[in-house]
Design a protein around this motif. Sequence first.
Motif, PDB file in Angstrom:
ATOM      1  N   ARG A   1     -11.912   1.840  -0.550  1.00 50.52           N
ATOM      2  CA  ARG A   1     -11.486   1.524  -2.049  1.00 50.52           C
ATOM      3  C   ARG A   1     -10.318   0.878  -1.764  1.00 50.52           C
ATOM      4  O   ARG A   1     -10.448  -0.194  -2.646  1.00 50.52           O
ATOM      5  CB  ARG A   1     -11.320   2.871  -2.812  1.00 50.52           C
ATOM      6  CG  ARG A   1     -12.505   3.826  -2.862  1.00 50.52           C
ATOM      7  CD  ARG A   1     -12.054   5.164  -3.704  1.00 50.52           C
ATOM      8  NE  ARG A   1     -11.355   4.996  -4.953  1.00 50.52           N
ATOM      9  CZ  ARG A   1     -11.036   6.146  -5.406  1.00 50.52           C
ATOM     10  NH1 ARG A   1     -11.338   7.266  -5.413  1.00 50.52           N
ATOM     11  NH2 ARG A   1     -10.399   5.987  -6.789  1.00 50.52           N
ATOM     12  N   ALA A   2      -9.587   0.896  -0.838  1.00 50.13           N
ATOM     13  CA  ALA A   2      -8.271   0.182  -0.830  1.00 50.13           C
ATOM     14  C   ALA A   2      -8.752  -1.445  -0.332  1.00 50.13           C
ATOM     15  O   ALA A   2      -8.364  -2.375  -1.113  1.00 50.13           O
ATOM     16  CB  ALA A   2      -7.319   0.499   0.270  1.00 50.13           C
TER      17      ALA A   2
ATOM     18  N   TYR B   1       1.103  -1.109  -0.085  1.00 47.65           N
ATOM     19  CA  TYR B   1      -0.187   0.054   0.093  1.00 47.65           C
ATOM     20  C   TYR B   1       0.964   1.283   0.263  1.00 47.65           C
ATOM     21  O   TYR B   1       1.573   1.546   0.773  1.00 47.65           O
ATOM     22  CB  TYR B   1      -0.849   0.134   1.325  1.00 47.65           C
ATOM     23  CG  TYR B   1      -1.928   0.964   1.060  1.00 47.65           C
ATOM     24  CD1 TYR B   1      -2.113   1.931   0.182  1.00 47.65           C
ATOM     25  CD2 TYR B   1      -2.916   0.797   2.105  1.00 47.65           C
ATOM     26  CE1 TYR B   1      -3.683   2.631   0.163  1.00 47.65           C
ATOM     27  CE2 TYR B   1      -4.250   1.716   2.446  1.00 47.65           C
ATOM     28  CZ  TYR B   1      -4.261   2.549   1.310  1.00 47.65           C
ATOM     29  OH  TYR B   1      -5.430   3.467   1.539  1.00 47.65           O
TER      30      TYR B   1
ATOM     31  N   PRO C   1     -10.971   6.393   0.703  1.00 48.24           N
ATOM     32  CA  PRO C   1      -9.770   5.789   0.304  1.00 48.24           C
ATOM     33  C   PRO C   1     -10.000   4.374   1.062  1.00 48.24           C
ATOM     34  O   PRO C   1      -9.164   3.350   0.589  1.00 48.24           O
ATOM     35  CB  PRO C   1      -8.710   6.678   0.354  1.00 48.24           C
ATOM     36  CG  PRO C   1      -9.303   7.840   0.279  1.00 48.24           C
ATOM     37  CD  PRO C   1     -10.536   7.844   1.039  1.00 48.24           C
TER      38      PRO C   1
ATOM     39  N   VAL D   1      -6.400   4.098  -5.336  1.00 46.90           N
ATOM     40  CA  VAL D   1      -7.533   4.118  -4.073  1.00 46.90           C
ATOM     41  C   VAL D   1      -7.871   5.477  -3.673  1.00 46.90           C
ATOM     42  O   VAL D   1      -8.519   5.692  -2.839  1.00 46.90           O
ATOM     43  CB  VAL D   1      -7.084   3.020  -3.109  1.00 46.90           C
ATOM     44  CG1 VAL D   1      -7.130   1.629  -4.053  1.00 46.90           C
ATOM     45  CG2 VAL D   1      -5.928   3.504  -2.558  1.00 46.90           C
ATOM     46  N   GLY D   2      -6.896   6.498  -4.044  1.00 44.74           N
ATOM     47  CA  GLY D   2      -7.095   7.920  -3.380  1.00 44.74           C
ATOM     48  C   GLY D   2      -6.442   7.760  -2.132  1.00 44.74           C
ATOM     49  O   GLY D   2      -5.782   6.995  -1.670  1.00 44.74           O
ATOM     50  N   HIS D   3      -6.119   8.959  -1.671  1.00 43.85           N
ATOM     51  CA  HIS D   3      -5.266   9.415  -0.486  1.00 43.85           C
ATOM     52  C   HIS D   3      -6.297   9.555   0.855  1.00 43.85           C
ATOM     53  O   HIS D   3      -7.427  10.186   0.551  1.00 43.85           O
ATOM     54  CB  HIS D   3      -4.528  10.642  -0.597  1.00 43.85           C
ATOM     55  CG  HIS D   3      -3.413  10.782   0.352  1.00 43.85           C
ATOM     56  ND1 HIS D   3      -3.692  11.083   1.649  1.00 43.85           N
ATOM     57  CD2 HIS D   3      -2.226  10.774   0.366  1.00 43.85           C
ATOM     58  CE1 HIS D   3      -2.620  11.168   2.161  1.00 43.85           C
ATOM     59  NE2 HIS D   3      -1.495  10.642   1.529  1.00 43.85           N
ATOM     60  N   PRO D   4      -6.097   9.080   1.858  1.00 42.36           N
ATOM     61  CA  PRO D   4      -6.823   9.086   2.980  1.00 42.36           C
ATOM     62  C   PRO D   4      -7.251  10.391   3.717  1.00 42.36           C
ATOM     63  O   PRO D   4      -8.183  10.754   4.291  1.00 42.36           O
ATOM     64  CB  PRO D   4      -6.402   8.032   4.213  1.00 42.36           C
ATOM     65  CG  PRO D   4      -4.910   8.159   3.543  1.00 42.36           C
ATOM     66  CD  PRO D   4      -4.781   8.151   2.236  1.00 42.36           C
TER      67      PRO D   4
ATOM     68  N   LEU E   1      -1.538   5.805  -4.028  1.00 42.43           N
ATOM     69  CA  LEU E   1      -2.302   6.999  -3.560  1.00 42.43           C
ATOM     70  C   LEU E   1      -2.596   8.061  -4.659  1.00 42.43           C
ATOM     71  O   LEU E   1      -3.632   9.051  -4.376  1.00 42.43           O
ATOM     72  CB  LEU E   1      -1.722   7.774  -2.402  1.00 42.43           C
ATOM     73  CG  LEU E   1      -1.124   6.761  -1.487  1.00 42.43           C
ATOM     74  CD1 LEU E   1      -0.559   7.464  -0.158  1.00 42.43           C
ATOM     75  CD2 LEU E   1      -2.432   6.029  -0.768  1.00 42.43           C
TER      76      LEU E   1
ATOM     77  N   GLY F   1      -9.370  12.350  -4.788  1.00 44.34           N
ATOM     78  CA  GLY F   1     -10.485  11.697  -4.492  1.00 44.34           C
ATOM     79  C   GLY F   1     -11.545  12.258  -3.732  1.00 44.34           C
ATOM     80  O   GLY F   1     -12.500  11.752  -3.126  1.00 44.34           O
TER      81      GLY F   1
END
Length: 385
Positions: A376-377, A117, A373, A161-164, A143, A367
């Motif tokens: 999504r992850a 990840y 995220p 998955v985008g950044h948290p 990310l 995102g």
Amino acid sequence: MSLRVFVVAGEPSGDRLGGALMAGLRTLKADVEFAGIGGALMQEQGLVSQFPMAELSVMGIAEVLPKYRHLKRRIRETADAVIAAKPDVLITIDSPDFCLRVAKIVKEHSDIRTVHYVAPSVWAWRPKRAGKMARCIDHVLALLPFEPPYMEAAGMRCDFVGHPVVAEPPATANDIQRFRELYGLDNAPFLLALPGSRRSEVGRLAPVFGAALREFVLKHPEFRIVVPAAGPVADLVREELQSWPVATVILDPTNLSVDEMKLHKRAAFAGADLALAASGTVSLELAAARTPMVIAYKFNWLTWQMMKRMALIDTATLVNLVTDTRVVPECLGPDCQPQNIFLELERVLQTPKAQQDAMALTMQSLGEGGAAPGTRAAQAILAAL
């Protein structure tokens, strides 16, 4: 049938990613078991860390060398634990110098599926890492939206998955007002000083930050200085700030619950007028809060010499990279000097809008407004199993 997940994070930013991912897996899969290494946020999701994550929070080539034998032993211990546990999937989070060595040993002795990840920044330096990583990693969670092609070209599955940071709840006006009252800030403008989450960072940056902020406060006496301290370095931050020539308000997590510290930190980031921060994930947290910033980082001399020779880009800040601008000023390496930092703080304070526009575009690209995220992850991992 229970899903068995072994998950490894090596620093606070990885702990944040791991906590959100674990929460996503719990939402999507009723019966999931976790083992591995992580910090407070992952432990909130049920992880019992095999040893303190802080042992792995070391950055820089020269900084790692004195701890090499200990880290090598921990790598072997962790890999052995994974092989013995026989999980359905090993998820390693960031910290590639540790995590990918663990994954390599696991792959040599098992067919356990491996997920990493955070894609390595092969677009920034050491582009051959993707090929080496493909020998031990099956699946990458990225990310940044431009990363999957780099990983897929090396033979790995990769999902953006985008950044948290885009999923963090924003502080409300009431949150900010309560924060101001709690810390005695009244209606004064304040500047956030963020000298890092690793002991080596704080030790190098705190004296430089203190000297720069002395100049800033002399010109802007109405400003207060607020220093959020990361849990693993809170004691060192308190010690270093005793020698600062400016009065500070410390957000000390020692006597706060995780939720209380999160709330105070969100309010501080959203309420601040300006920030001075170490290079790293914190720049995205500031961008999410639309807080104008100056980034500064002082490397060990050997680390800096090696990094500048290998770098493929001219900026270390994601707002600059994602928007293809250079609106966030950086004082890196030999430029990390109090006078340089002071001058950049002055410039940003006078003209913050270009930065704030770039921050909004960055969050949209990462995102903001979509599915969390972490969810999504988790979806990407389950879809590939």
